[in-house]
Design a protein around this motif. Structure first.
Motif, short mmCIF file in Angstrom:
data_model
loop_
_atom_site.label_atom_id
_atom_site.label_comp_id
_atom_site.label_asym_id
_atom_site.label_seq_id
_atom_site.Cartn_x
_atom_site.Cartn_y
_atom_site.Cartn_z
N GLU A 76 0.84 -1.19 0.00
CA GLU A 76 0.00 0.00 0.00
C GLU A 76 0.88 1.25 0.00
O GLU A 76 2.03 1.19 0.47
CB GLU A 76 -0.91 0.01 1.24
N ARG A 153 -3.74 -0.16 -2.77
CA ARG A 153 -4.55 1.02 -2.46
C ARG A 153 -3.65 2.13 -1.94
O ARG A 153 -2.49 1.88 -1.58
CB ARG A 153 -5.63 0.69 -1.42
N GLU A 241 -7.50 2.11 -5.54
CA GLU A 241 -8.49 2.27 -4.48
C GLU A 241 -7.92 3.24 -3.45
O GLU A 241 -6.70 3.28 -3.24
CB GLU A 241 -8.79 0.93 -3.81
N ARG A 243 -8.46 4.76 0.57
CA ARG A 243 -9.11 4.71 1.87
C ARG A 243 -8.58 5.85 2.72
O ARG A 243 -7.41 6.22 2.61
CB ARG A 243 -8.86 3.37 2.57
N LYS A 255 -14.25 4.01 -3.99
CA LYS A 255 -14.19 2.61 -4.42
C LYS A 255 -15.27 2.38 -5.46
O LYS A 255 -16.42 2.77 -5.26
CB LYS A 255 -14.39 1.67 -3.23
#
Length: 621
Positions: A76, A153, A241, A243, A255
């Motif tokens: 990530e 992500r 993605e 977050r 998303k």
């Protein structure tokens, strides 16, 4: 970039790095980088426990790995605000060596480690790029698209704040109630959201008023420095993605197929740009919406003209950097013309050299002078030629054609081709231009009622009428209009259609009496529900955009227009083939001029004076 979850070779390399760190006899020494080889990148393995209980800040321990593309595990990327360069540095352990990090990064590492069961693999710029090696830094920045698109992500860390956990709960409760459902039981909430005042929404849907603590906390979250960085562009736009991290918890930002944080922001941006009374969020929602819009364009319309380097530099000019060169280098990975332009990150070059090289390549490779329209009123970089924008400064004035948009408002040079003259001095730009006229008067937008008896009316700039009338007279000779009509179009930059004329005429904006308004004679406030009045509001907004940070000028031949604040009497109006608008130039000597900035000159904006037979050499300093 190839990714994999496990392999014997990777496991062996990771184990070897662990053993090497454990065998160090002097673990308190500062960390030193080993150069990367070939196509290697570095990944950080954040360990779930320390070597010993008292090592590092709260026992934060990491292993920094050198990996070839075919050995890279699932990882990530972390997005966080680096903070000022003089920010307090705290010690963590990297390969059992001392490594200094900012307070913000340490907070993020603590939150990430809280959920660790075994090593967590991360790409973090402060660790994974040797920031003191200019050559390596330039090469790794070239690989940003590869790195971010290869990550599972991107984790956005806005920092720690006592209100953030409650804020995120409020946001997702709002999403579940109003966004995911897309309407209420009666199916009319979306329409009411755009039309109802905040008081009405509070009464009918129990939505807190904008001044309540819930919305204050939301604005605090969206104002986090993490959203105000140039690097956030590639982090958000390239990510598969996203977050958002609130303490140890992660929430969906964007998303596919879900209603999430980005929809919450977009919903408020929709309300912000409407005329409805009561705004919950302000400019912070506008900025993030711009990033989301660019992300969608990159995914669905990657060849869009809005994703070329110059439009990206213009749109996100206000975002911050710690290194001014990153204003350019930080967007190269998403600019669809970067390869054609041939601009490569070079941290051995000065900021001045970076900005000059960028401007020259934008001119020569695109055969356009659009970059000259990005000249700012105030600049910070010393030694920069006047024709090269200082991207470290925000551009105050917003006048002109929209960079990157296919529809052009003006065509002052009417297709005349750019001619670039080769000069030995790299700080000079040799082109050609058409001299139009010389400025004889400058008038600011401020009105001194003690001197003139006029006041600053609802629509501003009453003094402009008085000055224009004294220099030009009752009629504007170049368009055969009354002065009031010409001044009305000038203040607007001629940016209106036939429908807008109706509202302008109804409210007397094309009437000389409007510009001679005195105290007690201001027009009544318009009815917000009236269609023509709403058109008038749009006109006023455009006037503010066009006239802000601009002055009214008149010329020897009785032209008038809008020029930058820095314009002076004696400056000259030129047409420069390769650009669609006129420019104000300041004569220095012979054929050499300084660029003051673009301008609106009423009566020459559509090619009326574009005569190729009058071209002359112009050298911009």
């Amino acid at each position: 970039m190839a990714r994999r979850v496990s392999s014997t070779e990777f496991d062996l390399r990771f184990s070897a790095a662990m053993m090497e760190a454990q065998d160090l006899e002097t673990p308190d020494m500062p960390f030193t980088y080993t150069p990367l080889k070939g196509k290697e990148i570095r990944l950080l393995a954040l360990m779930d426990q320390g070597w010993t209980a008292d090592e590092g800040e709260d026992g934060i321990n990491c292993i920094l790995l050198h990996l070839d593309p075919d050995l890279i595990p699932s990882y990530e990327c972390l997005s966080y605000a680096w903070g000022p360069t003089n920010n307090k540095q705290l010690r963590v352990w990297c390969n059992r060596r001392s490594f200094l990090v900012s307070t913000g990064l340490l907070s993020a590492l603590k939150c990430l480690r809280a959920g660790c069961k075994g090593p967590k693999f991360l790409w973090i710029g402060q660790f994974c790029i040797n920031q003191n090696d200019a050559i390596e830094k330039g090469k790794q920045v070239q690989r940003m698209a590869e790195i971010y698109q290869g990550a599972e992500r991107v984790l956005l860390f806005p920092g720690l704040h006592p209100s953030f956990p409650l804020v995120i709960k409020f946001i997702f409760d709002f999403i579940n109630r109003f966004v995911r459902a897309n309407n209420d039981e009666s199916g009319i909430f979306p329409q009411r959201w755009s039309l109802y005042s905040a008081d009405d929404l509070s009464e009918e849907y129990d939505i807190p008023l904008p001044d309540k603590e819930e919305w204050t906390a939301v604005r605090c979250l969206l104002s986090s420095p993490v959203f105000r960085r140039t690097w956030i562009m590639q982090e958000l736009i390239l990510a598969r993605e996203i977050r958002i991290m609130i303490n140890e918890q992660e929430y969906p930002f964007d998303k596919d197929g879900s209603r999430d944080f980005k929809d919450f922001v977009a919903m408020h941006h929709q309300r912000y740009v409407s005329d409805v009374i009561g705004q919950y969020l302000g400019i912070e929602a506008v900025d993030i919406t711009g990033l989301i819009r660019t992300r969608l364009s990159y995914r669905h319309f990657p060849r869009s003209s809005t994703l070329a380097l110059l439009p990206l530099l213009c749109e996100f000019r206000g975002l911050g950097v710690s290194d001014p060169r990153d204003k350019v280098y930080g967007v190269l990975s998403i600019a669809n013309d970067a390869k054609h332009l041939g601009i490569l990150p070079d941290y051995s070059a000065s900021t001045t050299t970076c900005y000059i090289d960028t401007a020259r390549k934008l001119i020569t490779k695109t055969q356009s002078l659009d970059v000259l329209t990005c000249k700012e009123t105030l600049r910070q970089i010393d030694g920069l030629p006047t024709w090269a924008p200082d991207w470290s400064c925000s551009k105050l004035e917003l006048f002109g054609n929209d960079i990157g948009k296919d529809e052009k408002l003006y065509n002052a040079t009417k297709g005349l081709k750019l001619t670039i003259r080769n000069l030995k001095d790299g700080c000079k730009l040799g082109i050609q231009g058409i001299y139009i006229d010389t400025i004889t008067s400058i008038t600011t937008g401020l009105v001194d009622d003690k001197l003139t008896g006029a006041i600053e009316d609802l629509y501003g700039y009453g003094l402009w009428w008085l000055r224009a009338y004294s220099f030009i007279g009752p009629r504007y000779p170049h368009t055969n209009e009354t002065l009031a009509q010409a001044l009305g179009r000038t203040r607007l930059g001629d940016r209106y259609g036939e429908n807008d004329k109706l509202a302008m005429e109804r409210h007397g904006l094309m009437d000389a009496k409007f510009y001679e308004v005195r105290e007690g004679e201001l027009p009544e406030v318009w009815d917000e529900t009236d269609q023509e009045s709403r058109k008038l509001q749009r006109w006023i907004t455009i006037v503010g955009t066009m006239s802000s940070y601009r002055v009214l000028f008149t010329t020897v031949e009785k032209y008038m227009g809008l020029a930058p604040l820095t314009a002076r009497i004696g400056d000259m109006i030129f047409l420069l083939p390769g650009a669609d608008v006129p420019f104000v130039l300041r004569h220095v000597r012979d054929e050499e001029y300084e660029l003051v900035g673009q301008c609106y000159t009423h009566g020459i904006m559509y090619g009326e004076r574009a005569d190729a037979g009058r071209l002359q050499d112009v050298t911009l300093l």
